[in-house]
Design a protein around this motif. Sequence first.
Motif, PDB file in Angstrom:
ATOM      1  N   ASP B 188       0.813  -1.224   0.000  1.00 21.51           N
ATOM      2  CA  ASP B 188       0.000   0.000   0.000  1.00 21.51           C
ATOM      3  C   ASP B 188       0.839   1.262   0.000  1.00 21.51           C
ATOM      4  O   ASP B 188       0.491   2.252  -0.647  1.00 21.51           O
ATOM      5  CB  ASP B 188      -0.903   0.041   1.239  1.00 21.51           C
ATOM      6  N   GLU B 189       1.910   1.242   0.768  1.00 21.50           N
ATOM      7  CA  GLU B 189       2.678   2.469   0.942  1.00 21.50           C
ATOM      8  C   GLU B 189       3.296   2.926  -0.381  1.00 21.50           C
ATOM      9  O   GLU B 189       3.125   4.088  -0.762  1.00 21.50           O
ATOM     10  CB  GLU B 189       3.735   2.258   2.043  1.00 21.50           C
ATOM     11  N   PRO B 190       3.982   2.047  -1.130  1.00 25.98           N
ATOM     12  CA  PRO B 190       4.478   2.513  -2.429  1.00 25.98           C
ATOM     13  C   PRO B 190       3.346   2.907  -3.383  1.00 25.98           C
ATOM     14  O   PRO B 190       3.507   3.817  -4.184  1.00 25.98           O
ATOM     15  CB  PRO B 190       5.274   1.315  -2.974  1.00 25.98           C
ATOM     16  N   TRP B 191       2.230   2.246  -3.280  1.00 24.05           N
ATOM     17  CA  TRP B 191       1.091   2.591  -4.145  1.00 24.05           C
ATOM     18  C   TRP B 191       0.605   4.005  -3.850  1.00 24.05           C
ATOM     19  O   TRP B 191       0.479   4.836  -4.746  1.00 24.05           O
ATOM     20  CB  TRP B 191      -0.041   1.576  -3.957  1.00 24.05           C
ATOM     21  N   LYS B 192       0.372   4.296  -2.596  1.00 27.25           N
ATOM     22  CA  LYS B 192      -0.182   5.608  -2.247  1.00 27.25           C
ATOM     23  C   LYS B 192       0.894   6.691  -2.203  1.00 27.25           C
ATOM     24  O   LYS B 192       0.628   7.835  -2.526  1.00 27.25           O
ATOM     25  CB  LYS B 192      -0.819   5.558  -0.848  1.00 27.25           C
TER      26      LYS B 192
END
Lengths: 456, 545, 269, 114
Positions: B188-192
């Motif tokens: 999630d973190e790299p995505w957001k």
Amino acid sequence: MSENIKVVENATCTFCGCVCDDMILTVDLDEKRITKSKNACILGKAWFAEHYIEEDAPAAMIDNKPVSIEEAVEEAARTLVNARFPITYGLSDTTCEAQRQAVAITDSIKGNIDTTTSVCHGPSGIALQGVGESTMTLGEVKNRADLVIYWGGNPAESHPRHFGRYAVTAKGMFTPRGKKDRHVVVVDVRRTPSAPAANQFIQVKPGKDFEVLWALRALVKNRAIDPDIEAITGVSLETLQELVDRMKNCRYGVLFFGMGLTMTRGRHFNSGALLALATDLNEYTHFVAKPVRGHGNVTGADNVMSWQTGYPFGVNFSRGFPRFNPGEFTTVDLLAKQDVDAALIIATDPASNFPQAAIDHLAKIPVICLDTKTSHTSQLAHVAFRTSTYGINTEGTVYRMDDVPITLRKAFDSPFPTDEEILTAVKKRVRELVLAKGRARGATGESKAAAPVQAI
Amino acid sequence: MTECIQLAGGKVHDPANGIDGDIRDLYLEQGRIVETPSSKPRKIDVSGMVVMPGGVDIHCHIAGPKVNLARKLQPEDHRRDPHPGTEHTRSGAGGTVPSTFATGYRYATLGYTTAMEAAVPPIGARHVIEEFHDTPVIDKGFYVLLGNNIFLQQLIKAGRKEEFRHAVAWWINATKAYTAKLVNPGGDEPWKGKKNSNVKNIDEKSDAIEVSPRQVIESFIETVNDLGLPHPPHIHCNNLGHSGNFETTLETMKTAGDKRVHLAHIQFHSYAGEPGKNPKSASRQIAEYVNEHPNITCDVGQVMFGKSTIMTADAPLAYMLRGFKKAKWVNADTECESGCGIVPFSYQEHVYVHALQWAIGLELFLLSKDPWRIVLSTDHPNGGSFMSYPKLIRLLMDREFRREEIKRVNQKAINGTILNELDREYTLNEIAIITRAGPARALNLKNKGHLGPGADADITIYDEMDDKEAMFNAPRYVVKSGEVIIEDHEFRQDYYGKFLHTEPGYDESIVSEVRPFFENYYSIEFANYAVNDSYLHDHEVIPTV
Amino acid sequence: MAIFLKQIATPDVPMEADNITPARFAGQTPAGVEKLAVMHGSEPRRIGDFFSVSGQFDGTINVEGDHLGRVKLIGAGMSRGVIQVDGDVGEHLGAAMSGGEIRVNGNATDWVGPEMSGGRIEIHGNAGHMVGSAYRGAAMGMTGGEIIIHGNARNEAGNAMRNGVIAIGGNSGDFTGVNMLSGSIFVLGELGIRTGAGMKRGSIVSMKEATLLPTFSYSCTYRPGYMTLYLLHLSQIFAVAEEYLEGSYKRYCGDSVELNRGEVLLYAG
Amino acid sequence: MPETMLLIPGRSSKQGTSLNKGKLGEEYLDITSTVEIDVDEMTRLGFNSGDKLRLKNHIGEAVVTCVPKKAGHLPEGMIFIAYGPTSSRLMESDTAGSGMPLSKHISVEVEKIS
């Protein structure tokens, strides 16, 4: 002020779609008044301060004469069951628990149900169905957004805490300095009181939002746009290009939009253009969009309608199952075309804010109205219930504009029943009457002769 | 007051109790199966019919924020499949993401009486429970998404195991969940936060959080087993859908050692081939590992041809799928907790990848040696609607039918598999295991998935037919908690099932750790976050083990 | 001889009459037709409650009445035969039809021929919004057939149309040919604003000047061959000035936010 | 000669707070029947603060009170009103298949009546 004081912490203000749940309410239990509402904005303060119980007001009336609640429930149920095309409308200012009962009633009577969404962000709902959306909960904006754009909305006056709690000055995980970590843009046809909160104000000629959004989409995709865009829209190509560069290069961008898009020529296509712009930008960075919804639980109404019927608003049950078609099964259209023969209006006042043609028809048909106060609609109603106020006198669930559900806390009791209680009673009686009607029909062989035909 | 019922003369398939098609009478009283009834029962003659426990769906998406968003998104899907009401039942809309009422009734009409919603962000827990109140007939629970929870990842990074365990338990209690769900942990973190990128392997650490997917997986496997949640961590591995992802899947399973773990929709994680190129089947490698490790359970996530809806907390995956068609796409970020992507989709026989996915799913079923640990699922509605279960059952039970179906799909895909060589046919008892007894055991639902005394009287009775699709499509009777809901294929009453959740113990002092994080980074008040008991209505707390 | 339906009662609330199709009437006597179901709001009724039925079915249905505006779904799903309506009709006329012909001597309201795949609809008066359009959420509108509107049509004519022809004798509203995938739209009068927004392919022709979106660009002025042919065909239906047949057209291509393979052709003289 | 202008109904803080006192209250009715016009435009049109104006279009007509708005906030030809019963009278009911009447950009003829 009496000695009988109670403090309610973490209470929720349901006036607007921000649904701020950090209220600290001081309640005078003897006076039945909220004397202080800490953390509330100007609208919230008025919402709590002006809330008082009119003890002498009748809980139920038929044709403006006080009656018992039981009599009113009976009359309401009979009116609805006898109608061929009854509508249910409103629901944005009540709990999900009440909304669930309202859909159940409408399913039973094979009526039509619609919410104030249709005259708010209904067009954005249609746009979602066309292009999808990239969206988020408001905490993501607080934690991550370094570019925030408000388009066709005026939160400074409609959602006063939107800036501070979620999107402009709010400090979060990757935005520890709040506004200093963000670039804020306001786009509107007039310089609203929201404009000063922004780093940049872009003024669009009235009715040209679609053209501006479309030009931005083209620029994002590196397509050429003629400089005469300025003559058409009032916004220079240079400004647009600069905004596009900013959007492509931000880390987490947000487009908030208001009824400046949904209520003007182009309607769902305006919202759709904005949602598509946010989607396009995800080729370059993370970008999200969100309508800034109005009433306290209008988002809950969309959710309850969607899980119970599959569709967010504008739903018709006359064939025995839900069908959706905005423009056909939405309330303004149905009333203005005089297609309706009875109406159940919950927690809204169409007689005050609908187009005149729709109001005129509402005055001709039997209306059943649930409201916390006397309104234009309750005055013309055949059956009027006075109910208690959600979030002040009742518990229950509401959905914030970003679909986050919150449980309400009650400040003090009201002598009036809740919407849910009235609707549950109406539902029970409606079901009995519908079953009896079905059996009577079955006995004469009527219903079998005319089975419903194909669905579109 | 429920009546006492005798189901007389049916062919009973109750694999948990070693009963394989024996002719037996069953007695139901007070919602349970009893040895002998206390009063004269109403006798229902079910001779010549097949009697099984009610079906248990261990992995589906039927309620909550993403499901409802997928409903709003697709009026065109509902319109063609209306669900009319009856005298007893509510109306609704069908399609791949049916309305709540249609979902409950349609599960019932297939003989399913329990279903678990597999992915709910904690902040949406209230929402899912509200929808459950309107989902009739079936019992239901949900898995809460904790694998991308930033607070929990910070505890993992800090090596604070004790606090991590209490925090996980606190979250299970606060949301009234059934177990922890991990979806693309660490992604999630790299995505957001990093322009829509993703973690590519299980040992890659994201810049912002500095924790690898493996660390997250290890921590949850250890903790959930320690807490004794009835169901182990339910894991959607990294790299779903990517060629060559089977290695990530094997690594994920290895990380578990000999601890209990459930691998979700394992078909989507069984691809060989070069990343970025067409996938190949790795079903043998995966099936072999699962066969040899009794600590592992999995559900298949079979792909069925036709309309589906991709809905997942794996947002980068949905974005990748969106790239193929450029049609409508939804992304929905949940603060501090999760991501989400939705794409209306359609699996087509002639498309290489789709046909390969279909074949890999079937290979996994057919290569799996222990039916108790492989559960029938389509990851509804991702691989296809749960309404296609009867057809899937026929594909497993009927070799000739399967061969005919194989001929209809992309042959290049089939040629890269061993599907044509697999002659196995599932028996009725094996079907009873992969659709009922097995998932009930994997969920530690001791009163479900069997028909012994004390079991919940959730029972399905089918006419025995050669065409297994027709048979499983229309049970003659469905009994839920001792109530005859469907009789002669018609609904005789409405019924609302129970909500199933668990309540692991934890140290209250963890609240003082969670609260400051919450106050800084969430947008609702901490005091308003936990779901209060008013939402429980009819519920059952499943004990920890 | 055709079957004649003459309206004898006015519906108080919307009526759904999707049984008024040649396929449902085939083999029926007038008495049989009278027994066919219609929905009057949520109330199941019979055709005979609202129409007197006479004649004999030969493939053609004539519907006549002064209060047909509330009668929806006439000809929905029809695949053959002819329906002629004398009067103003309600929504969803010829929805999803695949063949046959509907003629209306009067006006039609919204949703004429949505998602139709074949056949022909001709409206002698005006039509409402969403002629030949997709329903909400759907990716495709009409995929074949022909819709002729003698008067004006309103917004979203040809929304997401995939094939077929829409010809409008008067003016069209906003978003004509929005999200069009293919097919042709002719507007002899004026176009509303935002013509062809989001179109991928297809042609939209107008005889009047129009303001186009900034994502449409001028490419050339020429005489497209098929234009003369189709205008000749249209000139047998309604008056088409001689000069349009002979004239040249300014070609704009768009929509550049999509494939940019659609065209808007404006009469240039 | 009446002047053709663009009426923009919208929310305002005052409308929001007075709403809570009741939609039938004098305050709410006052606020929702007051239009804002750019101060310079008022001079050009010869309107004074507090003048009664008649707004009229093909749907209906309404009488409102006008007040000046600080220069630079409203573009030329645009007048602002808080949503309410007054703006309803000028609103068309056709929704173009959307459910939403055009509620914001309403073309009106403006004429001083006192």
